[in-house]
Design a protein around this motif. Structure first.
Motif, short mmCIF file in Angstrom:
data_model
loop_
_atom_site.label_atom_id
_atom_site.label_comp_id
_atom_site.label_asym_id
_atom_site.label_seq_id
_atom_site.Cartn_x
_atom_site.Cartn_y
_atom_site.Cartn_z
N ALA B 23 4.50 -17.30 -0.31
CA ALA B 23 3.16 -16.76 -0.08
C ALA B 23 3.09 -15.31 -0.55
CB ALA B 23 2.82 -16.84 1.40
N LYS B 24 4.20 -14.58 -0.33
CA LYS B 24 4.19 -13.17 -0.72
C LYS B 24 4.14 -13.02 -2.23
CE LYS B 24 7.49 -12.06 2.35
NZ LYS B 24 8.46 -11.24 3.08
N LEU B 27 0.61 -13.68 -3.13
CA LEU B 27 -0.20 -12.53 -2.74
C LEU B 27 -0.04 -11.39 -3.73
CD1 LEU B 27 0.33 -12.35 1.13
CD2 LEU B 27 -1.74 -12.99 -0.08
N TYR B 31 -2.98 -9.76 -5.81
CA TYR B 31 -3.30 -8.35 -5.65
C TYR B 31 -3.29 -7.64 -7.01
CZ TYR B 31 -3.93 -4.03 -3.14
OH TYR B 31 -4.47 -2.86 -2.65
N SER B 123 1.68 -2.18 -3.75
CA SER B 123 1.52 -3.55 -3.26
C SER B 123 2.73 -4.41 -3.62
CB SER B 123 0.25 -4.16 -3.83
OG SER B 123 0.36 -4.27 -5.22
N PHE B 127 4.89 -6.26 -0.86
CA PHE B 127 4.99 -7.72 -0.80
C PHE B 127 6.39 -8.20 -1.15
CE2 PHE B 127 0.26 -7.82 -1.64
CZ PHE B 127 -0.05 -8.21 -0.35
N ASP B 247 0.08 -17.76 6.54
CA ASP B 247 0.25 -17.56 5.10
C ASP B 247 -1.02 -17.94 4.35
OD1 ASP B 247 2.93 -16.76 5.44
OD2 ASP B 247 3.55 -18.87 5.55
N ALA B 250 -3.69 -15.38 4.91
CA ALA B 250 -3.48 -14.17 4.10
C ALA B 250 -3.94 -14.40 2.66
CB ALA B 250 -2.01 -13.78 4.13
N ILE B 251 -3.58 -15.57 2.11
CA ILE B 251 -3.96 -15.85 0.72
C ILE B 251 -5.48 -15.92 0.61
CG2 ILE B 251 -3.87 -17.59 -1.10
CD1 ILE B 251 -0.99 -18.19 -0.17
N LEU B 254 -7.04 -12.53 0.66
CA LEU B 254 -6.90 -11.78 -0.58
C LEU B 254 -7.83 -12.33 -1.66
CD1 LEU B 254 -5.40 -9.30 -1.05
CD2 LEU B 254 -3.55 -10.56 -2.09
#
Lengths: 322, 274
Positions: B23-24, B27, B31, B123, B127, B247, B250-251, B254
């Protein structure tokens, strides 16, 4: 005077980070000149760090390391005022004296590692030259010695550590583990250090190799009158070869003194996680069962002697009673 | 050097530390796209606020955070200088006879560029490098790229190589330090002398280092074979990654942020990039 004096030494790895770790915490310690001092302690008790402080490889976070009374990490500002009074600088102009003192200090720093020879743990990993000869000659060559002198020292060091002259032209990578260790030791001995520091010199060697290394080191000490420090966690080796013993625990000095004195507190030592020699444990167990054997038994030879004495006493006793 | 793992993983407890590494990565990509979506004052303001929010949420001390910006300081200064002096526009700020002309547009462009670069670095460090261990990052990459296996790209092998390489960086650096110390103890000098002398002084370090690196490689290969490692075919994992609801949230957040930026871009306010 103590050959080496550690004064309120504190050493911190990675300060100000989450990985911060105190390796030595306010350690004050004097090492007697011309003696073999053993440093024992559990893994992570700060032994290896202490070794690296002695020849300037690592600088203490706090505190001073004195070699013959001189702080080896002195800066120019530390020494200038005191040295200016000395005869050899007094006549010079201030500028010339500054230059002289700076040069003198730099020279002291450069020669420090030749005065305090450090044999690191598993020193065979530092071999790099094409031949054994060249590898032993690396230290002496860095000292800036003449070719003849280097040759003499290499041959002497090789003979001293029991390396055959035929080996000198071989690649150090073709040797056995024990031989490599001896080459590495010879490389330090060839610099003829006045203080010899060994970090676990016998680690990973078979009993014969251990004995050989320790005996060579003892011989070196006797022949040259130098000061020797040995780091180890084998109390048996310490008992056999050392005059003094320092026990480190959790970055602090737990005990320091002559070997017999320190080892007489053996029950306290067992809490530090050190291996008490098997024969000592045997002697302690015998005492528990009422056998009047001395508790200061650290080597097999000690035990043999004590048991012999005990048996002959018993025999005498029996004869007397009959 | 002791105790510090490679990269700048900073152990702490934050939403990002707990997040699924896959997920990171997603992200981070989203970003990066967002930073390039920004066109005008409002969207850049939103971007700056979001970057500050990320810093706060990550619970990484500001001092450490700023350390990640140090290497790009030169690029920041250089691009802003170029933007300030090279942009021509309608509003000249410096007098006519000055050789280097500065325009209002140039200042805006420079500001936007700096914001863009800084947000990009902040970022990605938050991340990826600061909150994710290198090993879980490699693992996540393997999982994310696993569709490529269909077209015969050995994703698993690449990930394994990366993991091993990352794993051995601290080991080798520790080893280098040890060898350097050992040679220094024999009077080796790495810092003075001519360039040639200094290059030659590296031999006593490099030879033992290579010898031990090769030995380690052989030993590791044997150890892996002893445990029947034979590539990724049919290999299962001890710690299987699981996406959690947070997760996805969060996505989605964003993505929403990106859409929001797109709308903000349409509002005319003060200045927008050409």
């Amino acid at each position: 005077m103590d050959k080496i004096y550690l004064e309120n030494i504190r050493y911190v790895y990675s300060p100000d980070t989450p990985f911060e770790q105190v390796a030595l915490d306010d350690v004050t310690l004097g090492i007697r000149k011309g003696c073999i001092t053993g440093i024992i302690g559990h893994t992570g008790s700060g032994k290896s760090t202490m070794m690296q402080l002695l020849n300037g490889l690592a600088k203490p976070t706090d505190g001073r390391v004195l070699l013959d009374g001189f702080d080896i990490n002195s800066t120019f500002d530390d020494v200038f005022d005191a040295w200016r009074e000395r005869e050899e600088y007094a006549k010079l102009s201030k500028r010339a004296a500054k230059k002289e003192i700076r040069g003198q200090l730099a020279e002291l720093r450069r020669t420090l590692c030749f005065r305090v020879g450090l044999v690191m743990q598993y020193p065979e990993y530092q071999l790099f030259e094409e031949t054994v000869y060249k590898d032993i000659a690396f230290g002496p060559a860095n000292m800036g010695l003449e070719e003849d002198e280097i040759r003499a020292r290499v041959l002497e060091a090789a003979a001293f550590t029991g390396l055959d002259e035929a080996l000198l032209d071989q690649s150090p990578f073709d040797l056995s583990g024990g031989q490599k260790r001896r080459v590495a030791l010879a490389g330090i001995l060839a610099m003829r250090p006045e203080v010899l520091v060994l970090d676990e010199p016998a680690a990973g060697l078979d009993p014969r190799g251990r004995k050989m290394i320790f005996e060579r080191v003892c011989d070196y000490q006797r022949n040259t009158g130098s000061t020797v420090l040995i780091v180890s966690h084998s109390m048996e080796d310490m008992a056999r070869y050392c005059d003094d013993v320092v026990v480190l625990k959790d970055a602090k000095v737990l005990m320091h003194g002559e070997m017999n004195e320190v080892f007489s507190h053996i029950s306290e030592l067992s809490d530090t996680g050190l291996d008490i020699p098997q024969v000592t444990r045997l002697a302690l167990a015998l005492r528990e069962r009422g056998v009047p054997i001395s508790e200061n038994i650290y080597t097999v030879e000690d035990a043999t002697k004590a048991l012999r004495a005990l048996f002959s006493q018993q025999k005498d006793g029996k004869e007397a009673s009959v | 050097m002791k105790g510090i793992s490679f990269g700048q993983y900073y152990p702490a407890s934050s939403v990002f530390h707990r997040m699924d590494p896959r997920a990171k990565i997603i992200l981070a990509v989203l970003y990066i796209v967002s930073t390039f979506l920004c066109k005008n004052v409002l969207s850049f303001a939103a971007l700056t606020i979001s970057a500050l929010l990320l810093v706060i949420l990550s619970r990484i001390p500001l001092r450490i955070m700023l350390r990640s910006l140090r290497p790009i300081l030169f690029i920041v200064v250089f691009t802003s200088a170029i933007n300030i002096f090279a942009t021509r526009g309608a509003h000249r700020l410096t007098p006519e006879h000055w050789w280097l002309a500065i325009y209002e547009e140039g200042l805006w462009n420079a500001l936007f560029m700096v914001l863009r670069i800084v947000c990009l670095i902040l970022s990605t460090s938050i991340f990826l490098t600061y909150t994710t261990t290198p090993v879980s990052l490699a693992n996540a990459l393997e999982r994310l790229l696993s569709p490529l296996k269909r077209i015969k790209i050995p994703v698993h092998d690449f990930a394994m190589m990366m993991t091993i390489a990352l794993r051995f960086i601290p080991t080798l650096s520790e080893e280098t330090e040890k060898i350097m110390n050992a040679q220094k103890a024999r009077g080796a000098n790495f810092t003075t002398g001519s360039l040639f002398a200094r290059a030659k002084a590296l031999i006593p370090i490099l030879v033992p280092l290579f010898v031990s690196a090769f030995n380690r490689a052989f030993e590791l290969a044997t150890a892996m074979e002893c445990r029947c490692y034979h590539g990724g075919e049919g290999r299962t994992q001890l710690n299987v990654l699981h996406y959690r609801a947070s997760d996805f949230v969060a996505i989605l957040l964003l993505v929403g942020f990106g859409v929001g930026l797109w709308f903000l871009n349409r509002v005319d306010f003060l200045y927008r990039l050409g």
